[in-house]
Design an enzyme around this catalytic site. Structure first.
Site, mmCIF file in Angstrom:
data_model
loop_
_atom_site.group_PDB
_atom_site.id
_atom_site.type_symbol
_atom_site.label_atom_id
_atom_site.label_comp_id
_atom_site.label_asym_id
_atom_site.label_seq_id
_atom_site.Cartn_x
_atom_site.Cartn_y
_atom_site.Cartn_z
ATOM 1 N N GLY A 1 0.812 -1.025 -0.215
ATOM 2 C CA GLY A 1 0.175 0.072 -0.059
ATOM 3 C C GLY A 1 1.049 1.237 0.096
ATOM 4 O O GLY A 1 0.538 2.247 0.512
ATOM 5 N N ASP B 1 2.467 -1.945 -4.361
ATOM 6 C CA ASP B 1 1.046 -1.245 -4.341
ATOM 7 C C ASP B 1 0.361 -2.142 -5.676
ATOM 8 O O ASP B 1 1.176 -2.800 -6.421
ATOM 9 C CB ASP B 1 1.091 0.063 -4.783
ATOM 10 C CG ASP B 1 -0.113 1.002 -4.164
ATOM 11 O OD1 ASP B 1 -0.394 1.822 -3.046
ATOM 12 O OD2 ASP B 1 -1.315 0.297 -4.564
ATOM 13 N N ILE B 2 -0.908 -2.079 -5.852
ATOM 14 C CA ILE B 2 -1.629 -2.413 -6.965
ATOM 15 C C ILE B 2 -1.748 -1.589 -7.978
ATOM 16 O O ILE B 2 -2.442 -1.717 -9.170
ATOM 17 C CB ILE B 2 -2.843 -3.183 -6.433
ATOM 18 C CG1 ILE B 2 -3.739 -2.155 -5.622
ATOM 19 C CG2 ILE B 2 -2.647 -4.261 -5.760
ATOM 20 C CD1 ILE B 2 -5.248 -2.532 -5.510
ATOM 21 N N ASP C 1 -0.250 -7.398 -5.263
ATOM 22 C CA ASP C 1 -1.483 -7.576 -4.882
ATOM 23 C C ASP C 1 -1.525 -8.552 -3.647
ATOM 24 O O ASP C 1 -1.037 -9.467 -3.671
ATOM 25 C CB ASP C 1 -2.345 -8.243 -6.022
ATOM 26 C CG ASP C 1 -3.689 -8.538 -5.397
ATOM 27 O OD1 ASP C 1 -4.283 -8.323 -4.311
ATOM 28 O OD2 ASP C 1 -4.596 -8.944 -6.385
ATOM 29 N N TYR D 1 -14.974 -2.646 8.643
ATOM 30 C CA TYR D 1 -13.290 -2.220 8.961
ATOM 31 C C TYR D 1 -12.927 -2.506 10.235
ATOM 32 O O TYR D 1 -12.105 -3.070 10.319
ATOM 33 C CB TYR D 1 -13.399 -0.600 8.815
ATOM 34 C CG TYR D 1 -12.255 -0.070 8.875
ATOM 35 C CD1 TYR D 1 -11.078 -0.196 7.915
ATOM 36 C CD2 TYR D 1 -11.944 0.929 10.028
ATOM 37 C CE1 TYR D 1 -9.935 0.415 8.219
ATOM 38 C CE2 TYR D 1 -10.798 1.440 10.331
ATOM 39 C CZ TYR D 1 -9.712 1.429 9.315
ATOM 40 O OH TYR D 1 -8.634 2.052 9.593
#
Ligand code: SER
Length: 337
Positions: free
Chosen positions: A28, A54-55, A72, A161
């Protein structure tokens, strides 16, 4: 009697330093925290020792800043490949969906937040990596004491979350106890920064308000005026993550999910502070019921004394210092002077 010859001593010292050197993977890395922790880690441990992932692909302008991998986090083989290729020994696992987005897409939030963490922990177990996992004030719920929320208390969150954050805290503790994985982490409050925008959280108003204050001297807030939440300025958040990973393990009673905070305020109080720099600034309220319900289920102020005692946590920025710095940095960026 004379100990090792100097050359051997030199080599031993060199070897020890080399082994101690951290080889870090950040997932991320293009997100709100990742965008600022990667440069901080590179400054501390060396550019080539910190692999961003990151993706999304990094912007052209970032090419040449340091190593980058497309990873990923729900793809176990891809994580393992990146860890092996770069000889990684520490993972800062920041890839996750924030609270409001997770409420909108709970199935994807489960896959990414839980599935991602599980795979990262499995790779960490197999490759002997330490891991940093950011939990959140979102790991608390309506039955949690909302003022001075203790480190160890009721955690019955009512959001997807929060469910993934509590489960993540437990999974990190489990991997440490069962497999000896050095999994550590903090419970972050809302994080305010001027570099990359947060991606769909409940505390995002406290970032957006600064952009709107500078551009339009006006902000329409999606949380009610009196909604009190913990917050932290990004430089403190980056330091918290690095310090907990560098902490002496012998002092850590908790290891994972430390409450950390720097300040606690309402939208009305933040607006008043901004007004001391921009007197014409106006705030209006147009409450988003989904995010208001999420915010109402979170604490007003958390107690971070365990982090202070176990690894000397101490924030640098309060509301006054944060507001001054945010306005100064954002003005430079938005107005070019
Ligand atoms: N800032 C996060 C959110 O609002 C809370 O950890 O989702």
């Amino acid at each position: 009697m004379y100990g090792h010859p100097p050359t051997l001593r030199y080599h031993q010292a060199f070897f020890r330093d080399y082994r101690d050197l951290k080889r870090i993977l950040v997932t991320g890395a293009l997100g709100q925290i990742g965008s600022e922790i990667v440069p901080a880690l590179r400054e501390r441990y060396g550019v080539d020792n910190v692999v961003a992932s990151d993706i999304r692909m990094p912007p052209e302008s970032a090419a040449g800043n340091g190593p980058f991998e497309f990873v990923d986090c729900t793809n176990f083989a891809r994580i393992r490949e990146a860890v092996q290729r770069h000889d990684i020994d520490t993972i800062f696992h920041l890839a996750a969906l924030l609270s409001a987005i997770a409420e909108d897409k709970p199935q994807i939030a489960w896959d990414v937040n839980m599935g991602g963490l599980y795979r990262i922990l499995e790779v960490a177990r197999q490759s002997n990596c330490a891991i940093f996992f950011p939990s959140s004030i979102g790991a608390f719920g309506p039955t949690t004491p909302s003022v001075d929320t203790p480190q160890d208390t009721s955690q019955r969150p009512t959001t997807m979350y929060g469910v993934t954050k509590v489960a993540g805290e437990l999974l990190c503790d489990y991997y440490h106890k069962r497999f000896g994985v050095d999994a550590r982490g903090v419970r972050f409050p809302g994080i305010i920064s001027h570099v990359a925008p947060p991606g769909g959280g409940t505390t995002d108003y406290a970032v957006a308000i600064f952009y709107q204050a500078i551009r339009y001297q006006h902000y329409r807030c999606f949380l009610a005026a009196e909604t009190r939440l913990d917050m932290m300025y990004m430089p403190d958040a980056v330091r918290a993550a690095i310090e907990v990973m560098e902490a002496d393990p012998a002092r850590l009673l908790h290891r994972n999910a430390f409450n950390v905070t720097a300040m606690s305020f309402t939208p009305e109080e933040l607006a008043a502070e901004i007004r001391s720099h921009i007197p014409d600034f106006k705030i209006e309220y147009e409450v988003d019921p989904v995010r208001q319900e999420i915010a109402d289920s979170w604490p007003d102020s958390i107690d971070d004394s365990a982090a202070r005692q176990e690894w000397d946590w101490k924030p640098d920025y309060d509301l006054t210092a944060l507001t001054r710095d945010m306005l100064e940095k954002l003005r430079l960026r938005l107005e070019g002077g």
